[in-house]
Design a protein around this motif. Structure first.
Motif, mmCIF file in Angstrom:
data_model
loop_
_atom_site.group_PDB
_atom_site.id
_atom_site.type_symbol
_atom_site.label_atom_id
_atom_site.label_comp_id
_atom_site.label_asym_id
_atom_site.label_seq_id
_atom_site.Cartn_x
_atom_site.Cartn_y
_atom_site.Cartn_z
ATOM 1 N N ILE A 47 -4.246 0.835 12.953
ATOM 2 C CA ILE A 47 -3.863 1.229 11.604
ATOM 3 C C ILE A 47 -4.680 2.435 11.181
ATOM 4 O O ILE A 47 -5.811 2.627 11.638
ATOM 5 C CB ILE A 47 -4.061 0.045 10.620
ATOM 6 C CG1 ILE A 47 -3.519 0.370 9.223
ATOM 7 C CG2 ILE A 47 -5.525 -0.372 10.554
ATOM 8 C CD1 ILE A 47 -3.438 -0.858 8.305
ATOM 9 N N TYR A 48 -4.066 3.243 10.313
ATOM 10 C CA TYR A 48 -4.685 4.464 9.807
ATOM 11 C C TYR A 48 -4.700 4.411 8.293
ATOM 12 O O TYR A 48 -3.695 4.099 7.663
ATOM 13 C CB TYR A 48 -3.885 5.662 10.312
ATOM 14 C CG TYR A 48 -3.962 6.934 9.489
ATOM 15 C CD1 TYR A 48 -2.797 7.516 8.964
ATOM 16 C CD2 TYR A 48 -5.172 7.584 9.276
ATOM 17 C CE1 TYR A 48 -2.849 8.704 8.239
ATOM 18 C CE2 TYR A 48 -5.225 8.761 8.550
ATOM 19 C CZ TYR A 48 -4.063 9.318 8.034
ATOM 20 O OH TYR A 48 -4.118 10.494 7.324
ATOM 21 N N PHE A 49 -5.847 4.730 7.711
ATOM 22 C CA PHE A 49 -5.983 4.861 6.261
ATOM 23 C C PHE A 49 -6.287 6.311 5.914
ATOM 24 O O PHE A 49 -7.114 6.958 6.543
ATOM 25 C CB PHE A 49 -7.152 4.009 5.740
ATOM 26 C CG PHE A 49 -6.873 2.541 5.698
ATOM 27 C CD1 PHE A 49 -7.200 1.727 6.771
ATOM 28 C CD2 PHE A 49 -6.295 1.965 4.581
ATOM 29 C CE1 PHE A 49 -6.949 0.369 6.731
ATOM 30 C CE2 PHE A 49 -6.044 0.609 4.521
ATOM 31 C CZ PHE A 49 -6.374 -0.198 5.611
ATOM 32 N N GLN A 50 -5.620 6.779 4.862
ATOM 33 C CA GLN A 50 -5.982 8.045 4.237
ATOM 34 C C GLN A 50 -6.340 7.673 2.796
ATOM 35 O O GLN A 50 -5.468 7.264 2.022
ATOM 36 C CB GLN A 50 -4.830 9.053 4.290
ATOM 37 C CG GLN A 50 -5.159 10.384 3.674
ATOM 38 C CD GLN A 50 -6.319 11.097 4.340
ATOM 39 O OE1 GLN A 50 -6.488 11.061 5.555
ATOM 40 N NE2 GLN A 50 -7.136 11.754 3.541
ATOM 41 N N ASN A 52 -7.307 5.131 0.227
ATOM 42 C CA ASN A 52 -7.108 3.689 0.193
ATOM 43 C C ASN A 52 -5.729 3.246 0.673
ATOM 44 O O ASN A 52 -5.451 2.043 0.738
ATOM 45 C CB ASN A 52 -7.312 3.152 -1.226
ATOM 46 C CG ASN A 52 -8.765 3.218 -1.661
ATOM 47 O OD1 ASN A 52 -9.660 3.205 -0.828
ATOM 48 N ND2 ASN A 52 -8.982 3.315 -2.957
ATOM 49 N N SER A 53 -4.881 4.220 0.994
ATOM 50 C CA SER A 53 -3.534 3.842 1.418
ATOM 51 C C SER A 53 -3.413 3.895 2.941
ATOM 52 O O SER A 53 -4.147 4.637 3.596
ATOM 53 C CB SER A 53 -2.497 4.753 0.771
ATOM 54 O OG SER A 53 -2.678 6.076 1.201
ATOM 55 N N ALA A 54 -2.482 3.127 3.452
ATOM 56 C CA ALA A 54 -2.287 3.013 4.907
ATOM 57 C C ALA A 54 -0.900 3.508 5.270
ATOM 58 O O ALA A 54 0.038 2.711 5.372
ATOM 59 C CB ALA A 54 -2.485 1.569 5.357
ATOM 60 N N PRO A 55 -0.760 4.821 5.475
ATOM 61 C CA PRO A 55 0.566 5.341 5.797
ATOM 62 C C PRO A 55 1.072 4.975 7.195
ATOM 63 O O PRO A 55 2.256 5.143 7.464
ATOM 64 C CB PRO A 55 0.384 6.863 5.670
ATOM 65 C CG PRO A 55 -1.078 7.109 5.804
ATOM 66 C CD PRO A 55 -1.768 5.882 5.323
ATOM 67 N N ASP A 56 0.195 4.492 8.058
ATOM 68 C CA ASP A 56 0.621 4.146 9.408
ATOM 69 C C ASP A 56 -0.013 2.822 9.818
ATOM 70 O O ASP A 56 -1.212 2.760 10.086
ATOM 71 C CB ASP A 56 0.247 5.260 10.401
ATOM 72 C CG ASP A 56 0.870 5.044 11.773
ATOM 73 O OD1 ASP A 56 1.365 3.919 12.058
ATOM 74 O OD2 ASP A 56 0.861 5.979 12.578
ATOM 75 N N LYS A 57 0.836 1.782 9.853
ATOM 76 C CA LYS A 57 0.384 0.454 10.281
ATOM 77 C C LYS A 57 1.080 0.077 11.584
ATOM 78 O O LYS A 57 1.107 -1.095 11.963
ATOM 79 C CB LYS A 57 0.731 -0.600 9.232
ATOM 80 C CG LYS A 57 0.239 -0.315 7.838
ATOM 81 C CD LYS A 57 0.696 -1.400 6.868
ATOM 82 C CE LYS A 57 0.255 -1.098 5.446
ATOM 83 N NZ LYS A 57 0.706 -2.148 4.501
ATOM 84 N N SER A 58 1.616 1.076 12.251
ATOM 85 C CA SER A 58 2.528 0.813 13.365
ATOM 86 C C SER A 58 1.876 0.100 14.542
ATOM 87 O O SER A 58 2.565 -0.499 15.358
ATOM 88 C CB SER A 58 3.143 2.130 13.857
ATOM 89 O OG SER A 58 2.135 2.999 14.343
ATOM 90 N N GLY A 59 0.546 0.156 14.644
ATOM 91 C CA GLY A 59 -0.123 -0.457 15.779
ATOM 92 C C GLY A 59 -0.512 -1.909 15.574
ATOM 93 O O GLY A 59 -0.938 -2.571 16.527
ATOM 94 N N LEU A 60 -0.355 -2.429 14.368
ATOM 95 C CA LEU A 60 -0.716 -3.840 14.139
ATOM 96 C C LEU A 60 0.198 -4.715 14.977
ATOM 97 O O LEU A 60 1.420 -4.624 14.860
ATOM 98 C CB LEU A 60 -0.609 -4.186 12.668
ATOM 99 C CG LEU A 60 -1.580 -3.476 11.731
ATOM 100 C CD1 LEU A 60 -1.333 -3.884 10.282
ATOM 101 C CD2 LEU A 60 -3.019 -3.744 12.131
ATOM 102 N N PRO A 61 -0.363 -5.586 15.824
ATOM 103 C CA PRO A 61 0.462 -6.318 16.792
ATOM 104 C C PRO A 61 1.334 -7.408 16.197
ATOM 105 O O PRO A 61 2.334 -7.780 16.808
ATOM 106 C CB PRO A 61 -0.562 -6.906 17.773
ATOM 107 C CG PRO A 61 -1.870 -6.848 17.098
ATOM 108 C CD PRO A 61 -1.808 -5.790 16.066
ATOM 109 N N SER A 62 0.962 -7.951 15.049
ATOM 110 C CA SER A 62 1.781 -8.994 14.428
ATOM 111 C C SER A 62 1.415 -9.085 12.962
ATOM 112 O O SER A 62 0.454 -8.452 12.507
ATOM 113 C CB SER A 62 1.534 -10.345 15.115
ATOM 114 O OG SER A 62 0.287 -10.894 14.728
ATOM 115 N N ASP A 63 2.176 -9.898 12.217
ATOM 116 C CA ASP A 63 1.885 -10.045 10.777
ATOM 117 C C ASP A 63 0.640 -10.891 10.532
ATOM 118 O O ASP A 63 0.250 -11.100 9.379
ATOM 119 C CB ASP A 63 3.093 -10.591 10.032
ATOM 120 C CG ASP A 63 3.545 -11.937 10.551
ATOM 121 O OD1 ASP A 63 4.607 -12.403 10.128
ATOM 122 O OD2 ASP A 63 2.837 -12.520 11.395
#
Lengths: 114, 112
Positions: A47-50, A52-63
């Protein structure tokens, strides 16, 4: 100056328990990244934060995985209902893109799920 | 999809025996290539950033070079303390997100 710090350095937990991993980035760095490093695998983006926001959560493997960042500084990665396959080293990095795109890594948290 | 491949997976050298590590990449619109060193039980330590083909950077016994398809990390007269895993990475090619795609690394062992 102080680098990226992470806590705890080691965490052993039982399957099904929740864990929280903490990252303190370098002061003033606006970008913060979480990566995971498993045996035999390379570092994988989570995950990437800029700010306090996280524009890219694409790598989180599951919920079961979530992360937040507060005050543009400290970040917490939470893993709910841990599974054995979650065992890995979780690394945090910070930087200041686009002008300063180098990422500086913390020492990591080694998570072991029994 | 961005891809980074490092070779060899492992390299064993004698002290003073120079060699090179390779990092090949496929990415559209390269926005830099990063080299890191990782010691056991520690996080990656930044070494170099290269931005354009033909660029070279040096630090002590290490020199990194970049072409349009690959990068080399040259190690001249290595010492045992150079033993580590060397990682290369490229940043994502979109927007202000610089998330890194890493290779699997080269484990370098330098014997005295």
């Amino acid at each position: 100056g102080a680098g990226v710090s992470q806590s705890p350095s080691n965490k052993v937990t039982e399957k099904g328990k929740d864990v929280e991993l903490r990252c303190d980035p370098i002061s003033g760095h606006t970008a913060l990244y979480w990566y995971r490093q498993s045996l035999g695998q390379g570092l994988e983006f989570l995950i990437y934060f800029q700010g306090n926001s996280a524009p890219d959560k694409s790598g989180l493997p599951s919920d079961r995985f979530s992360a937040e960042r507060t005050g543009g500084s400290v970040s917490t990665l939470t893993i709910q209902r841990t599974q054995q396959e979650d065992s890995a080293v979780y690394l945090c990095a910070s930087g200041s893109p686009p002008g300063g795109d180098t990422q500086y890594f913390g020492p990591g948290t080694r998570l072991t799920v029994l | 999809e961005d891809q980074v491949t490092q070779s060899p997976e492992a390299l064993r050298l004698q002290e003073g025996e120079s060699s090179s590590l390779n990092c090949s990449y496929t990415v559209s619109g390269l926005r830099g290539l990063f080299w890191y060193r990782q010691d056991p039980g520690k996080g990656p330590e930044f070494l170099f950033t290269l931005y354009s083909a033909g660029e070279e950077k040096e630090k002590e016994r290490l020199k990194a070079t970049l072409t349009k398809k690959e990068s080399f990390l040259h190690i001249t007269a290595p010492k045992p303390e150079d033993s580590a895993t060397y990682l290369c990475a490229v940043p994502y090619s979109g927007g202000s997100n610089y998330k890194l795609t890493f290779g699997k690394g080269t484990l370098l062992t330098v014997n005295p």
